[in-house]
Enzyme design. Structure first.
Site, PDB file in Angstrom:
ATOM      1  N   TYR A 145       0.853  -1.199   0.000  1.00  0.00           N
ATOM      2  CA  TYR A 145       0.000   0.000   0.000  1.00  0.00           C
ATOM      3  C   TYR A 145       0.876   1.232   0.000  1.00  0.00           C
ATOM      4  O   TYR A 145       1.982   1.226   0.532  1.00  0.00           O
ATOM      5  CB  TYR A 145      -0.965   0.019   1.186  1.00  0.00           C
ATOM      6  CG  TYR A 145      -0.366  -0.110   2.576  1.00  0.00           C
ATOM      7  CD1 TYR A 145      -0.041  -1.350   3.089  1.00  0.00           C
ATOM      8  CD2 TYR A 145      -0.161   1.004   3.383  1.00  0.00           C
ATOM      9  CE1 TYR A 145       0.478  -1.488   4.383  1.00  0.00           C
ATOM     10  CE2 TYR A 145       0.348   0.883   4.673  1.00  0.00           C
ATOM     11  CZ  TYR A 145       0.669  -0.369   5.162  1.00  0.00           C
ATOM     12  OH  TYR A 145       1.188  -0.506   6.424  1.00  0.00           O
ATOM     13  N   PRO A 146       0.371   2.303  -0.615  1.00  0.00           N
ATOM     14  CA  PRO A 146       1.128   3.554  -0.602  1.00  0.00           C
ATOM     15  C   PRO A 146       0.672   4.425   0.563  1.00  0.00           C
ATOM     16  O   PRO A 146      -0.440   4.250   1.077  1.00  0.00           O
ATOM     17  CB  PRO A 146       0.725   4.187  -1.928  1.00  0.00           C
ATOM     18  CG  PRO A 146      -0.681   3.735  -2.146  1.00  0.00           C
ATOM     19  CD  PRO A 146      -0.823   2.380  -1.490  1.00  0.00           C
ATOM     20  N   MET A 147       1.530   5.336   0.998  1.00  0.00           N
ATOM     21  CA  MET A 147       1.120   6.250   2.077  1.00  0.00           C
ATOM     22  C   MET A 147       1.785   7.614   1.982  1.00  0.00           C
ATOM     23  O   MET A 147       2.802   7.783   1.316  1.00  0.00           O
ATOM     24  CB  MET A 147       1.351   5.612   3.448  1.00  0.00           C
ATOM     25  CG  MET A 147       2.783   5.342   3.818  1.00  0.00           C
ATOM     26  SD  MET A 147       2.886   4.741   5.527  1.00  0.00           S
ATOM     27  CE  MET A 147       2.535   6.228   6.453  1.00  0.00           C
ATOM     28  N   ASN A 148       1.153   8.555   2.656  1.00  0.00           N
ATOM     29  CA  ASN A 148       1.678   9.929   2.757  1.00  0.00           C
ATOM     30  C   ASN A 148       1.882  10.292   4.211  1.00  0.00           C
ATOM     31  O   ASN A 148       1.286   9.670   5.100  1.00  0.00           O
ATOM     32  CB  ASN A 148       0.655  10.935   2.216  1.00  0.00           C
ATOM     33  CG  ASN A 148       0.555  10.916   0.709  1.00  0.00           C
ATOM     34  OD1 ASN A 148       1.446  10.446   0.012  1.00  0.00           O
ATOM     35  ND2 ASN A 148      -0.555  11.432   0.202  1.00  0.00           N
ATOM     36  N   ARG A 149       2.658  11.311   4.433  1.00  0.00           N
ATOM     37  CA  ARG A 149       2.686  11.958   5.746  1.00  0.00           C
ATOM     38  C   ARG A 149       1.790  13.198   5.646  1.00  0.00           C
ATOM     39  O   ARG A 149       1.927  13.981   4.682  1.00  0.00           O
ATOM     40  CB  ARG A 149       4.125  12.366   6.107  1.00  0.00           C
ATOM     41  CG  ARG A 149       5.021  11.185   6.390  1.00  0.00           C
ATOM     42  CD  ARG A 149       4.820  10.629   7.770  1.00  0.00           C
ATOM     43  NE  ARG A 149       5.643   9.442   7.991  1.00  0.00           N
ATOM     44  CZ  ARG A 149       5.172   8.296   8.479  1.00  0.00           C
ATOM     45  NH1 ARG A 149       3.907   8.168   8.792  1.00  0.00           N
ATOM     46  NH2 ARG A 149       5.983   7.285   8.675  1.00  0.00           N
ATOM     47  N   HIS A 172       7.887   4.273  16.334  1.00  0.00           N
ATOM     48  CA  HIS A 172       7.324   3.410  15.276  1.00  0.00           C
ATOM     49  C   HIS A 172       8.169   2.141  15.120  1.00  0.00           C
ATOM     50  O   HIS A 172       7.638   1.035  15.038  1.00  0.00           O
ATOM     51  CB  HIS A 172       7.288   4.238  13.982  1.00  0.00           C
ATOM     52  CG  HIS A 172       7.278   3.444  12.717  1.00  0.00           C
ATOM     53  ND1 HIS A 172       6.129   2.953  12.142  1.00  0.00           N
ATOM     54  CD2 HIS A 172       8.295   3.053  11.896  1.00  0.00           C
ATOM     55  CE1 HIS A 172       6.438   2.304  11.034  1.00  0.00           C
ATOM     56  NE2 HIS A 172       7.738   2.354  10.862  1.00  0.00           N
ATOM     57  N   GLN A 185       9.490  -5.654   6.272  1.00  0.00           N
ATOM     58  CA  GLN A 185       9.027  -4.486   5.524  1.00  0.00           C
ATOM     59  C   GLN A 185      10.107  -3.993   4.578  1.00  0.00           C
ATOM     60  O   GLN A 185      11.283  -4.058   4.879  1.00  0.00           O
ATOM     61  CB  GLN A 185       8.616  -3.361   6.485  1.00  0.00           C
ATOM     62  CG  GLN A 185       9.677  -2.357   6.853  1.00  0.00           C
ATOM     63  CD  GLN A 185      10.680  -2.870   7.894  1.00  0.00           C
ATOM     64  OE1 GLN A 185      10.806  -4.055   8.142  1.00  0.00           O
ATOM     65  NE2 GLN A 185      11.436  -1.952   8.486  1.00  0.00           N
ATOM     66  N   SER A 223       1.666   7.332  12.814  1.00  0.00           N
ATOM     67  CA  SER A 223       0.583   6.902  11.916  1.00  0.00           C
ATOM     68  C   SER A 223      -0.743   7.561  12.285  1.00  0.00           C
ATOM     69  O   SER A 223      -1.478   8.024  11.406  1.00  0.00           O
ATOM     70  CB  SER A 223       0.410   5.377  11.950  1.00  0.00           C
ATOM     71  OG  SER A 223       1.528   4.743  11.389  1.00  0.00           O
TER      72      SER A 223
HETATM   73  C1  VOV Z   1       7.946  -4.508  10.132  1.00  0.00           C
HETATM   74  C2  VOV Z   1       8.509  -3.727  11.027  1.00  0.00           C
HETATM   75  C3  VOV Z   1       8.962  -2.327  10.838  1.00  0.00           C
HETATM   76  C4  VOV Z   1      10.115  -1.790  11.357  1.00  0.00           C
HETATM   77  C5  VOV Z   1      11.144  -2.513  12.230  1.00  0.00           C
HETATM   78  C6  VOV Z   1      10.202  -0.420  10.912  1.00  0.00           C
HETATM   79  C7  VOV Z   1      11.253   0.456  11.269  1.00  0.00           C
HETATM   80  C8  VOV Z   1      11.381   1.708  10.700  1.00  0.00           C
HETATM   81  C9  VOV Z   1      12.475   2.627  10.953  1.00  0.00           C
HETATM   82  C10 VOV Z   1      13.635   2.341  11.918  1.00  0.00           C
HETATM   83  C11 VOV Z   1      12.277   3.739  10.208  1.00  0.00           C
HETATM   84  C12 VOV Z   1      13.124   5.044  10.197  1.00  0.00           C
HETATM   85  C13 VOV Z   1      14.401   4.951   9.504  1.00  0.00           C
HETATM   86  C14 VOV Z   1      14.298   4.448   8.081  1.00  0.00           C
HETATM   87  O1  VOV Z   1      14.630   3.291   7.911  1.00  0.00           O
HETATM   88  O2  VOV Z   1      13.885   5.194   7.217  1.00  0.00           O
HETATM   89  C15 VOV Z   1      11.092   3.516   9.432  1.00  0.00           C
HETATM   90  C16 VOV Z   1      10.622   4.403   8.472  1.00  0.00           C
HETATM   91  C17 VOV Z   1       9.401   4.253   7.863  1.00  0.00           C
HETATM   92  N1  VOV Z   1       8.477   3.269   8.082  1.00  0.00           N
HETATM   93 FE1  VOV Z   1       8.715   1.625   9.207  1.00  0.00          FE
HETATM   94  N2  VOV Z   1       9.091  -0.129  10.157  1.00  0.00           N
HETATM   95  C18 VOV Z   1       8.294  -1.264  10.095  1.00  0.00           C
HETATM   96  C19 VOV Z   1       7.053  -1.405   9.450  1.00  0.00           C
HETATM   97  C20 VOV Z   1       6.414  -0.347   8.840  1.00  0.00           C
HETATM   98  C21 VOV Z   1       5.034  -0.335   8.418  1.00  0.00           C
HETATM   99  C22 VOV Z   1       4.045  -1.458   8.601  1.00  0.00           C
HETATM  100  C23 VOV Z   1       4.780   0.873   7.855  1.00  0.00           C
HETATM  101  C24 VOV Z   1       3.433   1.397   7.380  1.00  0.00           C
HETATM  102  C25 VOV Z   1       2.868   2.328   8.463  1.00  0.00           C
HETATM  103  C26 VOV Z   1       1.466   2.077   8.851  1.00  0.00           C
HETATM  104  O3  VOV Z   1       1.034   2.723   9.848  1.00  0.00           O
HETATM  105  O4  VOV Z   1       0.736   1.290   8.223  1.00  0.00           O
HETATM  106  C27 VOV Z   1       5.992   1.625   7.864  1.00  0.00           C
HETATM  107  C28 VOV Z   1       6.142   2.891   7.303  1.00  0.00           C
HETATM  108  C29 VOV Z   1       7.358   3.560   7.326  1.00  0.00           C
HETATM  109  C30 VOV Z   1       7.624   4.760   6.565  1.00  0.00           C
HETATM  110  C31 VOV Z   1       6.639   5.398   5.591  1.00  0.00           C
HETATM  111  C32 VOV Z   1       8.890   5.188   6.885  1.00  0.00           C
HETATM  112  C33 VOV Z   1       9.613   6.402   6.305  1.00  0.00           C
HETATM  113  C34 VOV Z   1       9.067   7.592   7.026  1.00  0.00           C
HETATM  114  C35 VOV Z   1       9.783   8.872   6.912  1.00  0.00           C
HETATM  115  O5  VOV Z   1       9.089   9.858   7.208  1.00  0.00           O
HETATM  116  O6  VOV Z   1      10.976   8.938   6.593  1.00  0.00           O
HETATM  117  N3  VOV Z   1       6.969   0.878   8.498  1.00  0.00           N
HETATM  118  N4  VOV Z   1      10.551   2.298   9.761  1.00  0.00           N
END
Ligand code: VOV
Length: 249
Positions: A145-149, A172, A185, A223
């Site tokens: 799925y795609p997402m925005n901030r 998160h 992911q 989120s």
């Molecule tokens: C499966 C587990 C999991 C784990 C361990 C994890 C960890 C992390 C870390 C450590 C970081 C930050 C550093 C980086 O690596 O960029 C991120 C970053 C990010 N994530 Fe995440 N995420 C997961 C999972 C995970 C999910 C399920 C989602 C969807 C969110 C949801 O609500 O549906 C998500 C989204 C994101 C996004 C869009 C970003 C970039 C955002 C930005 O603004 O830059 N993510 N994420």
């Protein structure tokens, strides 16, 4: 002025969704069907060789529901290679039975929110490079799925200071880490490349884990206050050896 975060960017990504024209497929002669299946398998053999040489990766899933029948996720070092791949697929005999359903273009992304440890640029670390150029896990299920901030009133991600954003993403990641071994992911950035800001591709052995993680994350501030989501696609792994049985009429 609020500081942007530096991103580390890896392989380019194409999520390519196709529906199968089943009525047309059913009308095709067994010989034509055989030829089409062989053309598809040949492509997969080529993609496997690219993956073997670590010049890219791919995964194929059978989408559940009517949004599409197939999802291909391709990773390649350049956008040109993604284009070539897509064109080669379009020219194949099998593509005569495919209808484009959806696509998403992005690039594997990690961000540098955490300060560099011992002054070492994380991008130079082999483990970072492996995450930027990942071999996609061929886990039984995938969800995309795609997402925005959000950028609305008091809920504006882009007016938050970098350290605040870093802290929210750290929270998160703590939720994410609870799913180690259950959900993997791949976050791909698509600002300037496609309609949403990020693509989220999740892999799991058990599809219920998608619901669990996405639900739990809905309560994380990053989120609940700053997440906006697009259309979800979910499916089951399609292995090369299962192509013929899947298409058999
Ligand atoms: C499966 C587990 C999991 C784990 C361990 C994890 C960890 C992390 C870390 C450590 C970081 C930050 C550093 C980086 O690596 O960029 C991120 C970053 C990010 N994530 Fe995440 N995420 C997961 C999972 C995970 C999910 C399920 C989602 C969807 C969110 C949801 O609500 O549906 C998500 C989204 C994101 C996004 C869009 C970003 C970039 C955002 C930005 O603004 O830059 N993510 N994420």
């Amino acid at each position: 002025m609020v500081e942007a975060v530096e991103t580390m960017d890896g392989w380019y990504s194409l999520h390519d969704f196709r529906s199968i024209d089943w009525s047309y497929w059913k009308q095709a002669t067994p010989e034509v069907q055989k030829e089409a299946i062989a053309s598809f398998e040949e492509l997969v053999t080529k993609w496997d060789a690219v993956e073997e040489a670590k010049n890219g990766s791919h995964a194929m899933y059978k989408i559940v529901g009517q949004k599409a029948d197939l999802m291909f996720m391709f990773l390649r070092p350049t956008m040109e290679e993604l284009n070539e791949l897509e064109t080669e697929l379009n020219k194949s005999k099998f593509a005569e039975f495919l209808i484009p359903a959806h696509s998403y273009v992005s690039v594997v992304e990690l961000s540098k929110y955490r300060p560099a440890k011992d002054g070492i640029d994380p991008e130079t670390l082999p483990e970072t490079q492996a995450r930027l150029k990942p071999i996609l896990p061929k886990w039984e299920h995938a969800c995309f799925y795609p997402m925005n901030r959000r950028r609305e009133g008091d809920e504006n991600w882009y007016t938050l200071e970098k350290n605040v954003r870093g802290k929210l993403l750290y929270e998160h990641s703590k939720t994410g880490r609870k799913y180690a071994g259950k959900v993997k992911q791949i976050i791909t950035g698509s600002i300037g490349l496609d309609d949403w800001e990020w693509g989220v591709t999740l892999f799991a052995h058990e599809p219920l884990q998608f619901k669990k993680i996405v639900y739990e994350m809905r309560f994380d501030e990053v989120s609940s206050r700053y997440g906006e989501f697009g259309e979800f696609f979910v499916g089951n792994l399609l292995k090369k050896e299962d192509i013929a049985p899947f298409l058999e009429i």
